[in-house]
Design a protein around this motif. Structure first.
Motif, PDB file in Angstrom:
ATOM      1  N   THR A   1       0.839  -1.205   0.000  1.00  0.00           N
ATOM      2  CA  THR A   1       0.000   0.000   0.000  1.00  0.00           C
ATOM      3  C   THR A   1       0.868   1.247   0.000  1.00  0.00           C
ATOM      4  O   THR A   1       1.863   1.318   0.743  1.00  0.00           O
ATOM      5  CB  THR A   1      -0.921   0.002   1.234  1.00  0.00           C
ATOM      6  N   VAL A   2       0.487   2.210  -0.817  1.00  0.00           N
ATOM      7  CA  VAL A   2       1.126   3.533  -0.860  1.00  0.00           C
ATOM      8  C   VAL A   2       0.037   4.551  -0.602  1.00  0.00           C
ATOM      9  O   VAL A   2      -0.959   4.593  -1.330  1.00  0.00           O
ATOM     10  CB  VAL A   2       1.815   3.806  -2.206  1.00  0.00           C
ATOM     11  N   VAL A   3       0.206   5.367   0.423  1.00  0.00           N
ATOM     12  CA  VAL A   3      -0.772   6.397   0.753  1.00  0.00           C
ATOM     13  C   VAL A   3      -0.145   7.751   0.461  1.00  0.00           C
ATOM     14  O   VAL A   3       0.922   8.071   0.991  1.00  0.00           O
ATOM     15  CB  VAL A   3      -1.215   6.316   2.220  1.00  0.00           C
ATOM     16  N   VAL A   4      -0.815   8.542  -0.389  1.00  0.00           N
ATOM     17  CA  VAL A   4      -0.352   9.883  -0.709  1.00  0.00           C
ATOM     18  C   VAL A   4      -1.242  10.865   0.041  1.00  0.00           C
ATOM     19  O   VAL A   4      -2.468  10.804  -0.065  1.00  0.00           O
ATOM     20  CB  VAL A   4      -0.417  10.155  -2.228  1.00  0.00           C
ATOM     21  N   VAL A   5      -0.617  11.753   0.822  1.00  0.00           N
ATOM     22  CA  VAL A   5      -1.344  12.772   1.569  1.00  0.00           C
ATOM     23  C   VAL A   5      -0.897  14.150   1.105  1.00  0.00           C
ATOM     24  O   VAL A   5       0.180  14.304   0.543  1.00  0.00           O
ATOM     25  CB  VAL A   5      -1.148  12.618   3.095  1.00  0.00           C
ATOM     26  N   SER A   6      -1.754  15.132   1.341  1.00  0.00           N
ATOM     27  CA  SER A   6      -1.444  16.514   0.919  1.00  0.00           C
ATOM     28  C   SER A   6      -0.242  17.073   1.636  1.00  0.00           C
ATOM     29  O   SER A   6       0.173  16.658   2.647  1.00  0.00           O
ATOM     30  CB  SER A   6      -2.623  17.432   1.202  1.00  0.00           C
TER      31      SER A   6
END
Length: 183
Positions: free
Chosen positions: A178-183
């Motif tokens: 899993t790769v989570v991109v956040v602002s």
């Protein structure tokens, strides 16, 4: 009567002086700040900067999910490798490309040992996780360790990092991670 030094002596003295000055400047530049990898511990978030920094480790961003994952903060220009217990095992600054992925949750879709990036730089440890504006978005590091800014007008989806960090992402980011991109 005083002897006047020959012109060769003056040229040699000036050359030695110039080399000494350049050496002093090079040593001073070499002592400047450099990006460093750190092991994360809970702390205040690092501020955004144009390039990776050696600031205190930043806490994993709120809202980045749970479990084993790679977290990429667009605003902080930072990546965390988070284990199953939600502890950051490594965090480091990155040099983003010109095209960023939208915030959201992705998975590592493929990996490649080495290739040439869209900016013409030889890269390795490529971990692909998204597509944006027709470009593949991936973590990677330059083979020569450099991280120059992309050429003006060039669209790049590579999120570059130091070689050691690229190796860590390669080891951690197996297909399906899993790769989570956040602002």
């Amino acid at each position: 009567m005083r002897a006047v030094p020959a012109p060769k002596v003056w040229v040699a003295a000036l050359t030695v002086g110039a080399i000494a000055a350049v050496t002093v400047l090079a040593v001073q530049a070499d002592k400047g700040p450099r990006p460093t990898a750190t092991t994360a511990r809970p702390s205040a978030s690092a501020s955004a900067s144009p390039k990776p920094s050696a600031s205190a480790p930043a806490a994993v961003p709120d809202g980045s999910g749970t479990g084993r994952r790679i977290v990429y903060s667009l605003g902080q220009r930072r990546v965390w490798l988070v284990d199953e217990s939600d502890a950051a095992r490594r965090t480091f600054g990155v040099w983003p490309g010109t095209v960023a992925p939208d915030p959201g949750t992705y998975s590592v879709v493929s990996r490649r040992d080495a290739t040439t990036g869209s900016d013409g730089v030889a890269i390795e440890n490529i971990v692909y996780f998204a597509t944006e504006s027709g470009l593949n978005i991936a973590f990677s590091n330059a083979v020569d360790g450099s991280s120059p800014p992309p050429a003006s007008g060039t669209q790049t989806g590579g999120i570059r990092m130091r070689k050691a960090d690229g190796s860590a992402v390669w080891t951690f980011g197996s297909q399906g991670t899993t790769v989570v991109v956040v602002s």
